[in-house]
Write a protein that holds these residues in place. Structure first.
Motif, short mmCIF file in Angstrom:
data_model
loop_
_atom_site.label_atom_id
_atom_site.label_comp_id
_atom_site.label_asym_id
_atom_site.label_seq_id
_atom_site.Cartn_x
_atom_site.Cartn_y
_atom_site.Cartn_z
N SER A 122 0.82 -1.17 0.07
CA SER A 122 -0.17 0.14 0.10
C SER A 122 0.91 1.23 0.20
CB SER A 122 -0.87 0.12 1.02
OG SER A 122 -0.01 0.29 2.26
N LEU A 123 0.42 2.34 -0.49
CA LEU A 123 0.91 3.68 -0.34
C LEU A 123 1.34 3.87 0.80
CD1 LEU A 123 -1.37 5.93 -2.69
CD2 LEU A 123 0.98 5.14 -3.29
N TRP A 124 0.84 3.66 2.20
CA TRP A 124 1.26 3.96 3.34
C TRP A 124 2.19 3.07 4.04
CZ3 TRP A 124 1.07 7.41 6.69
CH2 TRP A 124 1.44 7.29 7.94
N ASP A 125 2.31 1.68 3.45
CA ASP A 125 3.54 0.90 3.89
C ASP A 125 4.69 1.21 3.15
OD1 ASP A 125 2.26 -0.60 5.75
OD2 ASP A 125 1.57 -2.02 4.09
N ARG A 126 4.65 1.65 1.78
CA ARG A 126 5.73 2.09 0.94
C ARG A 126 6.33 3.51 1.68
NH1 ARG A 126 3.93 2.53 -4.76
NH2 ARG A 126 1.94 2.10 -4.21
N PHE A 127 5.32 4.48 2.05
CA PHE A 127 5.93 5.73 2.64
C PHE A 127 6.44 5.73 3.69
CE2 PHE A 127 4.95 8.99 5.82
CZ PHE A 127 5.36 10.19 4.99
N LEU A 128 6.19 4.58 4.76
CA LEU A 128 6.85 4.35 5.70
C LEU A 128 8.11 3.57 5.75
CD1 LEU A 128 3.73 2.94 8.23
CD2 LEU A 128 5.03 5.41 8.25
N ALA A 129 8.28 2.84 4.71
CA ALA A 129 9.40 2.11 4.46
C ALA A 129 10.61 3.07 4.15
CB ALA A 129 9.38 1.05 3.58
N ILE A 130 10.07 3.90 3.20
CA ILE A 130 11.17 5.01 2.76
C ILE A 130 11.30 6.21 3.85
CG2 ILE A 130 11.65 6.99 1.17
CD1 ILE A 130 11.54 4.09 0.16
N PHE A 131 10.12 6.47 4.43
CA PHE A 131 10.33 7.90 5.34
C PHE A 131 11.14 7.35 6.92
CE2 PHE A 131 8.73 10.38 9.18
CZ PHE A 131 9.03 11.44 8.75
#
Length: 418
Positions: A164-173
């Protein structure tokens, strides 16, 4: 030699915790992480634990976590290829051997008719042309072997792009976030070891503006221009912002309140920036867990704000590009910090960690901020950017960053050695 050791320890810690943030949140999302690397270039040390290979590489210029799906998968099984299969106890394919089959025992060789290693996880093929093709189920953790290299297959649900966008965002952030958390932890430890500066004066520098105004060792600053002073940081900020301006100051001395006036002298800092006020006092320190936690948080926030303002001034042209420092400049400043002792070095490490976090959040290709920007664009568009186009943008961005690094390094050489 001490500087080299300090650089290795500080940069090693900054990169390690940054990449650890990426790794932990990626694994939490179920993404297959193929490699956790400190440095770039040839491998110096390698160890595999679970699904991930942990490496230390020759060039200490950063690090990376290689997540499945970020780059095109290298598996290429085409109809007509002859491969070898090894099965596990559940009779699923556990290893796919493309060449150098003589190195393996108990191989079942087949000619591929069809295969899907991302969604349905099967290989269909035949041993002999006169026999019907059979379907072989592939284990979701099967390994692919070719040209002496072996790596785990990545089903679609284990790839970065499937999350999901949220999981990818967290992995990068999570990478930059870990740098801010590291700075906070360093400053808390600093506070517990040395103590945190209070609103009490430990020493008044002779012949300074503070001495001329009548301030004395042991005075506790109660207020400045009506602003209540509860910590050294608040007092320092007010003084720095009022160079050459007379300030009314209330102090507590031996249980009594005393009113004084002091005019901070003006001192230049970095060329092109406003001078700051200075009165010539040093703080008393107090060791306290609560004060250390407060100090760690407030100092991290204050330095983050200051660095963000500096980046903004650089973008708007208020600060010249030659004010930036690269590896050479950082080495020189670390040398100065190391000479100042462990506590100066700790604060410098915290500053570097915050800088690394902010730098990586800049919306530039090849940086975490650039990748977050693409995730944001996907959220707005409702569909992802073409992976090939995104990869090209990141490649161009990386080339630009390398060029910027060369320019900054050249400036550092002129600044410190020429």
């Amino acid at each position: 030699m001490n500087t080299v050791i300090s650089i290795i320890i500080i940069f090693g810690a900054l990169v390690f915790f940054h990449e650890l943030g990426h790794l932990l949140l990626a694994k939490r999302a179920g993404i297959l992480c193929r490699e956790f690397a400190i440095g770039f270039g040839p491998k110096l040390f390698t160890i595999k634990k679970g699904e991930t290979v942990y490496t230390i590489r020759l060039l200490p210029l950063g690090g990376f976590v290689r997540m499945a799906g970020e780059d095109p998968e290298m598996i290429d099984l085409k109809p007509g290829h002859r491969i070898g299969l090894i099965f596990n106890k559940n009779n699923k394919v556990s290893k796919i051997v493309v060449n150098q089959k003589s190195k393996f025992n108990n191989l079942k060789e087949i000619v591929i008719e069809d295969a899907d290693l991302e969604h349905k996880l099967f290989i269909r093929g035949y041993e002999n042309e006169d026999e019907p093709a059979q379907v072989y189920l592939v284990d979701d953790k099967a390994h692919y072997y070719m040209d002496g290299s072996e790596f785990q297959i990545a089903p679609h649900d284990r790839q970065f792009g499937s999350k999901s966008l949220w999981d990818r965002f967290l992995a990068i952030f999570a990478g930059p976030l870990m740098n801010f958390l590291l700075a906070f932890v360093i400053l808390v430890i600093f506070g517990l070891l040395q103590g945190t500066p209070t609103n009490q004066i430990d020493r008044v520098i002779p012949d300074s503006r503070a001495s001329e105004a009548g301030l004395m060792d042991g005075d506790r600053i109660v207020s400045i221009e009506g602003t209540k002073i509860e910590d050294w940081s608040t007092m320092e900020t007010l003084i720095q912002q009022n160079a050459n301006n007379q300030l009314a100051m209330e102090v507590e001395r031996s249980g009594e309140r005393v009113d004084l006036s002091v005019t901070p002298e003006s001192r230049e800092t970095v060329e092109g920036q406003e001078p700051i006020g200075f009165i010539g006092v040093e703080p008393a320190y107090e060791v306290s867990l609560i004060r250390s936690l407060t100090y760690g948080f407030s100092t991290t926030v204050d330095w983050t704000k200051a660095i963000v303002v500096g980046v903004g001034q650089l973008v708007t042209g208020q600060v010249a590009l030659d004010q930036l420092s690269g590896p050479v400049g950082i080495y020189s400043y670390t040398d100065q910090a190391a000479e100042g002792g462990i506590f100066v070095l700790m604060r410098w490490a915290a500053i570097l960690s915050i800088n690394l976090g902010i730098f990586n959040l800049l919306p530039l290709p090849a940086l975490d901020g650039g990748r977050l920007l693409f995730i944001g664009l996907e959220a707005v568009r409702g569909k992802p950017i073409d992976p090939q186009k995104e990869s090209l943008v990141h490649f161009i961005g990386f080339a630009f960053l390398m060029l910027l690094m060369l320019v900054v390094t050249w400036n550092d050489i002129h600044k410190f050695f020429l």
